[in-house]
Design an enzyme around this catalytic site. Structure first.
Site, mmCIF file in Angstrom:
data_model
loop_
_atom_site.group_PDB
_atom_site.id
_atom_site.type_symbol
_atom_site.label_atom_id
_atom_site.label_comp_id
_atom_site.label_asym_id
_atom_site.label_seq_id
_atom_site.Cartn_x
_atom_site.Cartn_y
_atom_site.Cartn_z
ATOM 1 N N ASP A 13 0.816 -1.223 0.000
ATOM 2 C CA ASP A 13 0.000 0.000 0.000
ATOM 3 C C ASP A 13 0.844 1.264 0.000
ATOM 4 O O ASP A 13 0.445 2.291 0.547
ATOM 5 C CB ASP A 13 -0.961 0.001 1.200
ATOM 6 C CG ASP A 13 -1.763 -1.270 1.248
ATOM 7 O OD1 ASP A 13 -2.286 -1.663 0.194
ATOM 8 O OD2 ASP A 13 -1.848 -1.893 2.324
ATOM 9 N N LYS A 16 2.074 1.951 -5.216
ATOM 10 C CA LYS A 16 2.676 1.386 -6.435
ATOM 11 C C LYS A 16 1.774 1.603 -7.647
ATOM 12 O O LYS A 16 2.254 1.882 -8.740
ATOM 13 C CB LYS A 16 2.957 -0.103 -6.247
ATOM 14 C CG LYS A 16 4.018 -0.392 -5.193
ATOM 15 C CD LYS A 16 4.256 -1.882 -5.016
ATOM 16 C CE LYS A 16 3.093 -2.611 -4.403
ATOM 17 N NZ LYS A 16 2.824 -2.299 -2.992
ATOM 18 N N GLY A 40 -4.040 -4.806 -3.946
ATOM 19 C CA GLY A 40 -5.026 -3.773 -4.231
ATOM 20 C C GLY A 40 -4.271 -2.532 -4.661
ATOM 21 O O GLY A 40 -3.729 -1.814 -3.835
ATOM 22 N N HIS A 41 -4.184 -2.308 -5.958
ATOM 23 C CA HIS A 41 -3.412 -1.177 -6.470
ATOM 24 C C HIS A 41 -4.371 -0.136 -7.040
ATOM 25 O O HIS A 41 -5.119 -0.403 -7.970
ATOM 26 C CB HIS A 41 -2.416 -1.648 -7.532
ATOM 27 C CG HIS A 41 -1.345 -2.526 -6.965
ATOM 28 N ND1 HIS A 41 -0.374 -3.121 -7.726
ATOM 29 C CD2 HIS A 41 -1.096 -2.908 -5.690
ATOM 30 C CE1 HIS A 41 0.426 -3.833 -6.938
ATOM 31 N NE2 HIS A 41 0.006 -3.720 -5.706
ATOM 32 N N GLN A 202 2.251 -6.252 -2.930
ATOM 33 C CA GLN A 202 2.661 -6.233 -1.514
ATOM 34 C C GLN A 202 3.979 -5.448 -1.346
ATOM 35 O O GLN A 202 4.317 -4.669 -2.219
ATOM 36 C CB GLN A 202 2.763 -7.650 -0.917
ATOM 37 C CG GLN A 202 1.423 -8.359 -0.814
ATOM 38 C CD GLN A 202 1.001 -9.050 -2.099
ATOM 39 O OE1 GLN A 202 1.782 -9.742 -2.731
ATOM 40 N NE2 GLN A 202 -0.231 -8.875 -2.500
#
Ligand code: IMP
Ligand code: MG
Length: 401
Positions: A13, A16, A40-41, A202
């Site tokens: 988080d 990225k 989750g990007h 990650q």
């Protein structure tokens, strides 16, 4: 010919998705090589927010998209995301491991069985990679050919009662249409002069070997994994963008030496919107930890840093950054020792950052003096240049230094 890896230097988080989107213009192809739908990007484009889980974050920019053999592919989520994003191109490697309903079920079961909960995203990530090593997982090519997963003995050992007969049929057509040798394709593109962007999921401190084990994810998160997870030759990667926030967050359990609680934590969480983009859980927040960032920079071979979310710290009455750990009273920059011994972080106190009109600061390229102080500290402690500073969600809210 260019091959760049974008990698997280904290517990995920870091931003990225935004960095990938920001530099995607310079690349022809974007590649996921680790993790799965636990990622989750977030990309904000024209005020619209899209959260990517399996598909590379450059999808909105019309790039060639690849999912490498190192990714855990949940076919249902992949198809749902594909239908939402409608990318023009997507190639998935036949060797990638498939996440099945059994893996997802087992993820929850293992959290119950383990003494202390890790707080996984519940996306079946641990079991997918473990079952691969047990050599019972289906690969993308197996599901594409309509072969159902057969974990018979494992099902009974764990007490799973699901029925996966006919399961593969739901996905085989889609996978057949999008399946191809990602490793070979990437090398051909590279050799024909195209630029490749590898997007890690990650962060370094969630790496199963180098991170805060056992509170980690189950696939390697560091840049060198590109050579395994995408099958791309490691000696061709010469640019590693390390992404870090101006503070620290973590979602899920595990050590967090600079963690804050109380009103300061609440303010940073609210202002930074620090809620899991995959699970919605409130993230734990704390001061920037440069001892761990320095460790991450070294492991990833970082060549340039993107420093994100500076704006979140403006208006706080204090600004602390951990620069050393004390073990038994002795100050050091040794992070690895904290994996088995409790350190006491030692902080540098910086001048707090005033409330700022970040849009005009970014536009003019004139950052507040206090922000530059933080940039300098990061550069001094890591030995790497801060290339990009970001102070807002949109692509325009970033400035190259
Ligand atoms: P898993 O990857 O779902 O097995 O979760 C293992 C640990 O990694 C948990 O603490 C999760 O919260 C964390 N984690 C997994 N994926 C992400 C991510 O994309 N961002 C932040 N934390 C993550
Ligand atoms: Mg995320």
């Amino acid at each position: 010919m260019k091959a760049t890896v974008v990698v997280g230097l904290q517990w995920g988080d870091e931003g990225k998705g935004k960095v990938v989107d920001y530099i995607s213009d310079q690349y022809d192809a974007a590649v996921r090589f680790n993790g799965g739908a636990n990622a989750g990007h977030t990309v904000v484009l024209n005020g619209k927010k899209t959260v990517f889980h399996l598909i590379p974050s450059a999808a909105l920019r019309g790039k060639l998209l690849f999912i490498g053999p190192g990714v855990a592919v949940d076919p249902q989520r992949l198809i749902d995301e594909y239908n939402e994003v409608k990318p023009g191109h997507l190639l998935v490697d036949p060797r990638a491991t498939v996440t099945t309903p059994f893996d997802i079920w087992l993820d929850g079961k293992l959290e119950e069985l383990r003494g202390s909960r890790i707080g996984t995203t519940g996306r079946g990530i641990g079991p997918t990679y473990a079952n691969r090593l047990y050599r019972v997982s289906p690969r993308v090519c197996d599901v594409a050919m309509g072969k159902d997963p057969d974990f018979g003995p494992l099902y009974s050992a764990f007490g799973y009662s699901g029925d996966l007969n006919g399961w593969s049929k739901m996905y085989s057509e889609f996978l057949r249409q999008h399946m191809g040798d990602v490793s070979q394709e990437l090398l051909s593109l590279y050799e024909s002069g195209k630029a490749l962007l590898f997007e890690s999921a990650q962060g370094t401190l969630l790496d199963p070997i180098y991170g805060t084990y056992p509170f980690v994810t189950s696939s390697n998160t560091i840049a060198p994994y590109v050579s395994i997870g995408a099958g791309f030759p490691f000696n061709k990667v010469d640019d590693v963008v390390g992404v870090m926030k101006a503070y620290q967050t973590r979602v899920g359990a595990g050590p967090f030496f600079t963690e804050l609680s109380g009103p300061m934590a609440d303010r940073i969480r609210a202002r930074g919107n620090e809620y899991g983009s995959t699970t919605g859980r409130p993230r734990r927040v704390g001061w920037l930890d440069l001892v761990s960032v320095r460790y991450a920079v070294r492991l990833n071979g970082v060549t340039r840093i993107a420093l994100m979310k500076l704006d979140v710290l403006s208006g706080l009455e204090r600004l602390l950054v951990a620069v050393r750990y004390r073990y038994n009273g002795k100050a050091t920059v040794d992070f690895a020792r904290s994996l088995y011994e409790q350190p006491e972080p030692e902080y540098a106190e910086l001048d707090p950052m005033p409330e700022t009109d970040w849009a005009s600061a970014i536009r003019s390229g004139r950052l507040p003096r206090e922000a530059l102080g933080l940039v300098e500290l990061v550069e001094r402690e890591t030995g790497v240049k801060v290339w990009l500073v970001s102070a807002g969600q949109e692509r325009a809210m970033s400035v190259e230094m």
